[in-house]
Design a protein around this motif. Structure first.
Motif, PDB file in Angstrom:
ATOM      1  N   VAL A  30       0.795  -1.062   0.054  1.00  0.00           N
ATOM      2  CA  VAL A  30      -0.074  -0.201   0.069  1.00  0.00           C
ATOM      3  C   VAL A  30       0.816   1.316   0.081  1.00  0.00           C
ATOM      4  N   GLU A  31       2.081   1.116   0.537  1.00  0.00           N
ATOM      5  CA  GLU A  31       3.260   2.331   0.133  1.00  0.00           C
ATOM      6  C   GLU A  31       3.685   2.506  -1.085  1.00  0.00           C
ATOM      7  N   ASP A  32       3.616   1.724  -2.170  1.00  0.00           N
ATOM      8  CA  ASP A  32       4.201   1.498  -3.218  1.00  0.00           C
ATOM      9  C   ASP A  32       3.340   2.598  -4.130  1.00  0.00           C
ATOM     10  N   PRO A  33       3.671   3.443  -4.557  1.00  0.00           N
ATOM     11  CA  PRO A  33       2.950   4.334  -5.372  1.00  0.00           C
ATOM     12  C   PRO A  33       2.500   3.819  -6.757  1.00  0.00           C
ATOM     13  N   SER A  34       3.178   2.799  -7.304  1.00  0.00           N
ATOM     14  CA  SER A  34       2.963   2.143  -8.433  1.00  0.00           C
ATOM     15  C   SER A  34       1.978   1.196  -8.502  1.00  0.00           C
ATOM     16  N   ILE A  35       1.499   0.885  -7.616  1.00  0.00           N
ATOM     17  CA  ILE A  35       0.581  -0.481  -7.146  1.00  0.00           C
ATOM     18  C   ILE A  35      -0.800  -0.089  -7.995  1.00  0.00           C
ATOM     19  N   GLU A  36      -1.337  -0.883  -8.891  1.00  0.00           N
ATOM     20  CA  GLU A  36      -2.297  -0.556  -9.472  1.00  0.00           C
ATOM     21  C   GLU A  36      -3.784  -1.046  -8.456  1.00  0.00           C
ATOM     22  N   ASN A  37      -3.590  -2.259  -7.661  1.00  0.00           N
ATOM     23  CA  ASN A  37      -4.933  -2.455  -7.275  1.00  0.00           C
ATOM     24  C   ASN A  37      -4.811  -2.171  -5.706  1.00  0.00           C
ATOM     25  N   LYS A  38      -4.524  -0.941  -5.406  1.00  0.00           N
ATOM     26  CA  LYS A  38      -4.364  -0.494  -4.092  1.00  0.00           C
ATOM     27  C   LYS A  38      -5.609  -0.611  -3.265  1.00  0.00           C
ATOM     28  N   ASP A  39      -6.722  -0.645  -3.746  1.00  0.00           N
ATOM     29  CA  ASP A  39      -8.030  -0.708  -2.874  1.00  0.00           C
ATOM     30  C   ASP A  39      -8.105  -2.243  -2.466  1.00  0.00           C
ATOM     31  N   VAL A  40      -7.689  -3.107  -3.444  1.00  0.00           N
ATOM     32  CA  VAL A  40      -7.829  -4.626  -2.725  1.00  0.00           C
ATOM     33  C   VAL A  40      -6.651  -4.843  -2.008  1.00  0.00           C
ATOM     34  N   ALA A  41      -5.591  -4.185  -2.088  1.00  0.00           N
ATOM     35  CA  ALA A  41      -4.358  -4.418  -1.107  1.00  0.00           C
ATOM     36  C   ALA A  41      -4.901  -3.915   0.423  1.00  0.00           C
ATOM     37  N   TYR A  42      -5.712  -2.734   0.640  1.00  0.00           N
ATOM     38  CA  TYR A  42      -6.174  -2.219   1.449  1.00  0.00           C
ATOM     39  C   TYR A  42      -7.410  -3.091   2.213  1.00  0.00           C
ATOM     40  N   TYR A  43      -8.055  -3.732   1.376  1.00  0.00           N
ATOM     41  CA  TYR A  43      -9.260  -4.739   1.890  1.00  0.00           C
ATOM     42  C   TYR A  43      -8.586  -6.114   2.327  1.00  0.00           C
ATOM     43  N   VAL A  44      -7.474  -6.511   1.672  1.00  0.00           N
ATOM     44  CA  VAL A  44      -6.747  -7.689   2.208  1.00  0.00           C
ATOM     45  C   VAL A  44      -6.206  -7.379   3.487  1.00  0.00           C
ATOM     46  N   LEU A  45      -5.419  -6.095   3.534  1.00  0.00           N
ATOM     47  CA  LEU A  45      -4.833  -5.927   4.900  1.00  0.00           C
ATOM     48  C   LEU A  45      -5.721  -5.474   5.866  1.00  0.00           C
ATOM     49  N   GLY A  46      -6.980  -4.988   5.852  1.00  0.00           N
ATOM     50  CA  GLY A  46      -8.227  -4.929   6.608  1.00  0.00           C
ATOM     51  C   GLY A  46      -8.397  -6.192   7.223  1.00  0.00           C
ATOM     52  N   ASN A  47      -8.242  -7.173   6.254  1.00  0.00           N
ATOM     53  CA  ASN A  47      -8.857  -8.683   6.766  1.00  0.00           C
ATOM     54  C   ASN A  47      -7.943  -9.178   7.571  1.00  0.00           C
ATOM     55  N   ALA A  48      -6.537  -8.742   7.222  1.00  0.00           N
ATOM     56  CA  ALA A  48      -5.328  -9.327   8.321  1.00  0.00           C
ATOM     57  C   ALA A  48      -5.330  -8.675   9.682  1.00  0.00           C
ATOM     58  N   TYR A  49      -5.539  -7.347   9.445  1.00  0.00           N
ATOM     59  CA  TYR A  49      -5.528  -6.729  10.738  1.00  0.00           C
ATOM     60  C   TYR A  49      -6.940  -7.567  11.737  1.00  0.00           C
ATOM     61  N   ARG A  50      -8.124  -7.557  10.963  1.00  0.00           N
ATOM     62  CA  ARG A  50      -9.403  -7.938  11.614  1.00  0.00           C
ATOM     63  C   ARG A  50      -9.073  -9.484  12.137  1.00  0.00           C
ATOM     64  N   ARG A  51      -8.159 -10.358  11.280  1.00  0.00           N
ATOM     65  CA  ARG A  51      -7.867 -11.687  12.007  1.00  0.00           C
ATOM     66  C   ARG A  51      -6.595 -11.611  12.953  1.00  0.00           C
TER      67      ARG A  51
END
Length: 95
Positions: A30-51
């Protein structure tokens, strides 16, 4: 393309219950400015934090995913987390 592979790698780490490794990988993504699917990365990161029972960071990650993509499934997960926290907070005050 690399971002999709890395997101899938993070999902696999979560499936293997390697939550810390998944979070580290996703935070880097999510810190990488070149990532295209940043929303997906944030969603999965949310899942990881929730877990990992880190509810505040989960909600923040879901919120960021929603900002980037209003139709993200993070919208439902964020609402679910808030309901869970509301339930627990109310319960704490009841004898």
């Amino acid at each position: 393309m690399i971002d999709k592979i890395e997101i899938e790698k993070a999902k696999t780490l979560l499936d293997q219950n390697n939550i810390g490794e998944a979070i580290a990988l996703l935070e880097k993504l999510v810190e990488d400015p070149s990532i295209e699917n940043k929303d997906v990365a944030y969603y999965v990161l949310g899942n990881a934090y929730r877990r990992g029972n880190n509810w505040q960071n989960a909600i923040n990650s879901y919120s960021r995913a929603i900002e980037l993509n209003p139709s993200s499934p993070a919208k439902e997960m964020r609402a679910s987390c808030i309901k869970i926290l509301d339930f627990y907070n109310k319960d704490m005050y009841n004898p």
